[in-house]
Design an enzyme around this catalytic site. Structure first.
Site, PDB file in Angstrom:
ATOM      1  N   ARG A 294       0.848  -1.187   0.000  1.00 15.66           N
ATOM      2  CA  ARG A 294       0.000   0.000   0.000  1.00 15.66           C
ATOM      3  C   ARG A 294       0.890   1.246   0.000  1.00 15.66           C
ATOM      4  O   ARG A 294       1.860   1.319   0.746  1.00 15.66           O
ATOM      5  CB  ARG A 294      -0.924  -0.010   1.220  1.00 15.66           C
ATOM      6  CG  ARG A 294      -1.973   1.090   1.212  1.00 15.66           C
ATOM      7  CD  ARG A 294      -2.924   0.919   2.392  1.00 15.66           C
ATOM      8  NE  ARG A 294      -3.690  -0.312   2.281  1.00 15.66           N
ATOM      9  CZ  ARG A 294      -4.137  -1.010   3.327  1.00 15.66           C
ATOM     10  NH1 ARG A 294      -3.856  -0.623   4.551  1.00 15.66           N
ATOM     11  NH2 ARG A 294      -4.844  -2.106   3.148  1.00 15.66           N
TER      12      ARG A 294
ATOM     13  N   ARG B 204      -2.418   6.111   9.865  1.00 12.60           N
ATOM     14  CA  ARG B 204      -2.284   5.696   8.461  1.00 12.60           C
ATOM     15  C   ARG B 204      -2.484   6.877   7.514  1.00 12.60           C
ATOM     16  O   ARG B 204      -2.391   8.036   7.926  1.00 12.60           O
ATOM     17  CB  ARG B 204      -3.262   4.563   8.181  1.00 12.60           C
ATOM     18  CG  ARG B 204      -2.973   3.333   9.051  1.00 12.60           C
ATOM     19  CD  ARG B 204      -3.713   2.117   8.572  1.00 12.60           C
ATOM     20  NE  ARG B 204      -3.417   0.942   9.359  1.00 12.60           N
ATOM     21  CZ  ARG B 204      -3.927  -0.266   9.098  1.00 12.60           C
ATOM     22  NH1 ARG B 204      -4.749  -0.429   8.075  1.00 12.60           N
ATOM     23  NH2 ARG B 204      -3.614  -1.302   9.843  1.00 12.60           N
TER      24      ARG B 204
ATOM     25  N   LYS C 112      -4.676   0.211  14.604  1.00 10.87           N
ATOM     26  CA  LYS C 112      -4.578   1.228  13.561  1.00 10.87           C
ATOM     27  C   LYS C 112      -5.345   2.489  13.955  1.00 10.87           C
ATOM     28  O   LYS C 112      -6.302   2.442  14.739  1.00 10.87           O
ATOM     29  CB  LYS C 112      -5.110   0.678  12.239  1.00 10.87           C
ATOM     30  CG  LYS C 112      -6.561   0.202  12.278  1.00 10.87           C
ATOM     31  CD  LYS C 112      -6.904  -0.524  10.988  1.00 10.87           C
ATOM     32  CE  LYS C 112      -8.289  -1.150  11.067  1.00 10.87           C
ATOM     33  NZ  LYS C 112      -8.627  -1.937   9.871  1.00 10.87           N
TER      34      LYS C 112
ATOM     35  N   LYS D 229      -6.915   6.162  12.134  1.00 10.06           N
ATOM     36  CA  LYS D 229      -7.234   6.770  10.840  1.00 10.06           C
ATOM     37  C   LYS D 229      -7.757   8.185  11.026  1.00 10.06           C
ATOM     38  O   LYS D 229      -8.647   8.424  11.846  1.00 10.06           O
ATOM     39  CB  LYS D 229      -8.271   5.916  10.101  1.00 10.06           C
ATOM     40  CG  LYS D 229      -7.771   4.510   9.769  1.00 10.06           C
ATOM     41  CD  LYS D 229      -8.834   3.682   9.074  1.00 10.06           C
ATOM     42  CE  LYS D 229      -8.308   2.297   8.709  1.00 10.06           C
ATOM     43  NZ  LYS D 229      -9.348   1.472   8.031  1.00 10.06           N
TER      44      LYS D 229
ATOM     45  N   CYS E  15     -14.649  -3.542  -1.656  1.00 13.68           N
ATOM     46  CA  CYS E  15     -13.282  -3.893  -1.262  1.00 13.68           C
ATOM     47  C   CYS E  15     -12.765  -5.001  -2.177  1.00 13.68           C
ATOM     48  O   CYS E  15     -13.498  -5.575  -2.979  1.00 13.68           O
ATOM     49  CB  CYS E  15     -13.255  -4.334   0.194  1.00 13.68           C
ATOM     50  SG  CYS E  15     -14.018  -5.943   0.470  1.00 13.68           S
TER      51      CYS E  15
ATOM     52  N   CYS F  15      -7.713 -11.463  -0.440  1.00 13.15           N
ATOM     53  CA  CYS F  15      -7.773 -11.039   0.960  1.00 13.15           C
ATOM     54  C   CYS F  15      -7.988 -12.247   1.865  1.00 13.15           C
ATOM     55  O   CYS F  15      -8.973 -12.984   1.704  1.00 13.15           O
ATOM     56  CB  CYS F  15      -8.886 -10.021   1.179  1.00 13.15           C
ATOM     57  SG  CYS F  15      -9.019  -9.505   2.902  1.00 13.15           S
TER      58      CYS F  15
ATOM     59  N   CYS G 253     -16.228  -9.155   4.036  1.00 11.98           N
ATOM     60  CA  CYS G 253     -16.232  -9.544   5.445  1.00 11.98           C
ATOM     61  C   CYS G 253     -16.703  -8.356   6.268  1.00 11.98           C
ATOM     62  O   CYS G 253     -16.852  -7.249   5.738  1.00 11.98           O
ATOM     63  CB  CYS G 253     -14.839 -10.019   5.884  1.00 11.98           C
ATOM     64  SG  CYS G 253     -13.700  -8.677   6.269  1.00 11.98           S
TER      65      CYS G 253
ATOM     66  N   CYS H 253     -13.789  -2.466   5.279  1.00  8.54           N
ATOM     67  CA  CYS H 253     -12.851  -1.652   4.484  1.00  8.54           C
ATOM     68  C   CYS H 253     -13.571  -0.787   3.457  1.00  8.54           C
ATOM     69  O   CYS H 253     -13.116   0.315   3.148  1.00  8.54           O
ATOM     70  CB  CYS H 253     -11.834  -2.548   3.792  1.00  8.54           C
ATOM     71  SG  CYS H 253     -10.730  -3.401   4.937  1.00  8.54           S
TER      72      CYS H 253
END
Length: 569
Positions: free
Chosen positions: A76, A145, A212, A214, A433, A439, A478, A482
């Site tokens: 990424r 991120r 994480k 954001k 996603c 994934c 899932c 995302c």
């Protein structure tokens, strides 16, 4: 930080032993036995911007042949505020061809992704990304991120000032470890990445964040970054064409886990306002509260939304004021009108031209009818502007001069990639996603399947004469969220191959989540469920009323503000 280290998650121990993210990554990369990394390094490489993946469709066959899975890596690339140069676009396109899947993936958080990079190509790939003056550090992992920002071409006079704030926040909160340079760049510091050679982490400390983090910025009336869906959201406040500062939203997050009713998506709460010159410090102090109070025992409950729910929003705000040394100001009025992108040529406040191009599923590739990748590459060769990734996986050709606009318009027509051609508002407001097949978390298809399902839902809209109705539709493979499925007026979350939970009733502006309507539906069941609802909407909708608002008004769905809104009874 918890005193009893025996209760900490294993990832916490890996981080503490890692020597500021070095771990045994160099040894893992040199290991010729496996295409994967050593177990601990699979966690640490996330901080460097990469995840281990495999082609799950080949796993069974390879196992029968007594081979390990076909491991590869997703890389990424951080793009603060979503703005890249035409040269950087070409550079990444070349890197994708050279080392991985020959496509670019535009993410829902304004980053680039490269897929199917083999282990022996990782170092060269990351080095060449840095040679383009982009970076992968902190694109993943338990750190702040990629910082997002509105790139909608209709933005106001303050866009450049807000973009500058996004870059400042990104630079300030980047990890300071030198491990990244030593492992990937032969100890060289690349100009323009905002990092230093320090080993100590003055903000993060030795174990970084619990999970994480954001940050996103938005410029009203456009909520194209879904500002409330993130740990920290900054809503730009403008007066007389000048940036005054930002309203502060805290505690958003989309992920949850099926079967664990302690987990759920959440929208952020607006707690106040900060002037522009103080906002970087406000971001740091909020991040340090999460660093110090976040759950380091259970990673499912480690995001800041759960920290706020555990310690309370009032305590959180008091602690923020204490760390700042002053009280944040009351929030200022603002209004959002959409969380989608607008299409077609517009002239910006700066006199330059902008056009948003639709990228289905964020996958920049060529098809027979839509040679998007080739067209964008040819445009990048002549553009005197920039390339802007949107939070909806699309791309804006921005800051184009009057002189270059006719040439670029000619290429758009030549390659048949004008956004308004043969695409309904439903499709233009769709997002998915990656999901299967790469994934490892995916239960079902996402990017590869949504276009096919949109075809069939378009048929329902046409049947009820609503083919021109804009409806946000989002799909993830899932529940981790995302693609921010819980902010779709129609949202799909994969339960198993070919089976999706159907969520309905989010707002068109991104300030209200949807709720679970039905579970584990097949495609036929999805269409049979949506058909009568769309028919009722066609017959009874109010003037300018959106689908999600209609479902709420008619009590088709009802928010109880409970986890059962998302998990079911």
């Amino acid at each position: 930080m918890n005193e009893d280290k025996s209760k900490l998650s294993e990832v916490e121990h890996i981080k503490e032993r890692s020597q500021y993210l070095r771990g045994t990554l160099p040894e893992s990369l040199d290991d010729q036995v496996s295409g994967n990394l050593f177990a601990q390094d699979q966690q640490l490489i996330k901080f460097h911007g990469s995840y281990v993946q495999s082609d799950r469709e080949l796993d069974k066959e390879r196992k029968a042949q007594k081979l390990e899975p076909l491991y590869s890596f997703m890389i990424r690339v951080r793009v603060p505020g979503g703005v890249a140069t035409p040269k950087q676009w070409i550079d990444l396109d070349n890197i994708a061809d050279k080392y991985g899947m020959p496509t670019l993936k535009l993410t829902t958080r304004q980053a680039f992704e490269l897929h199917s990079i083999l282990k022996h190509n990782l170092k060269n790939t990351i080095k060449e990304i840095n040679d383009s003056l982009l970076s992968t550090i902190a694109a993943c992992g338990d750190v702040n991120r990629n910082v997002m920002n509105t790139v909608n071409p209709n933005t106001s006079y303050i866009h450049d000032d807000v973009q500058d704030v996004a870059r400042q926040i990104s630079d300030h909160l980047n990890p300071r470890t030198s491990s990244y340079y030593k492992i990937w760049l032969n100890d060289e510091v690349v100009a323009g990445n905002g990092l230093t050679e320090e080993i100590e982490e003055p903000i993060y400390g030795k174990v970084y964040l619990p999970r994480k983090f954001k940050i996103t910025l938005a410029i009203p009336p456009y909520n194209d970054t879904d500002v409330f869906a993130h740990d920290l959201g900054l809503i730009a406040i403008e007066k007389d064409k000048k940036l005054l500062g930002f309203n502060i939203s805290v505690g958003g997050g989309m992920g949850m886990t099926f079967g664990d009713n302690t987990t759920h998506p959440r929208l952020g709460n607006v707690i106040g306002f900060a002037p522009t010159d103080k906002v970087v410090d406000v971001c740091e102090k909020i991040l340090t509260i999460q660093r110090d109070y976040g759950n380091r025992e259970n990673r499912r409950l480690s995001r800041m939304k759960y920290t706020i729910e555990r310690i309370g929003l009032d305590f959180f705000t008091v602690e923020l004021n204490k760390r700042l040394g002053y009280d944040i100001e009351p929030a200022r009025p603002f209004k959002f009108t959409t969380n989608g992108d607008s299409y077609g040529w517009v002239k910006g406040a700066n006199g330059k031209w902008f056009i948003t191009l639709f990228v289905e599923g964020g996958r920049v590739k060529d098809t027979e009818k839509y040679p998007l990748r080739t067209g964008l590459r040819e445009i990048a060769k002549i553009s005197d502007g920039d390339f802007r990734l949107t939070g909806n996986q699309n791309v804006v050709l921005g800051n184009i001069s009057d002189r270059k606009k006719p040439e670029i318009d000619k290429l758009l027509k030549q390659y048949n990639i004008l956004p308004e051609q043969d695409k309904t508002p439903l499709r233009l407001h769709s997002m998915a996603c990656v999901a299967l097949n790469v994934c490892p978390l995916a239960n079902a298809e996402g990017e590869r399947y949504l276009p096919e399902l949109v075809d069939k839902i378009e048929g329902l809209l046409g049947k009820h004469k609503l083919q021109n109705e804009p409806i946000t539709i989002r799909m993830t493979g899932c529940p981790n969220g995302c693609g921010r499925p819980y902010l779709g007026e129609i949202g799909f979350v994969g339960r198993a191959p070919g089976k999706y939970n159907l969520y309905l009733g989010a707002s068109f502006e991104g300030d209200r989540m949807n709720v679970l309507y039905k579970e584990s539906l097949s495609e036929e069941e999805i269409l049979n469920t949506l058909d009568p609802l769309i028919g009722q909407f066609a017959a009874e909708k109010g003037k300018d009323e959106h689908f999600g608002d209609f479902l709420v008004r008619k009590k088709v769905i009802e928010h109880k503000n409970l986890t059962t809104d998302f998990h079911g009874e």
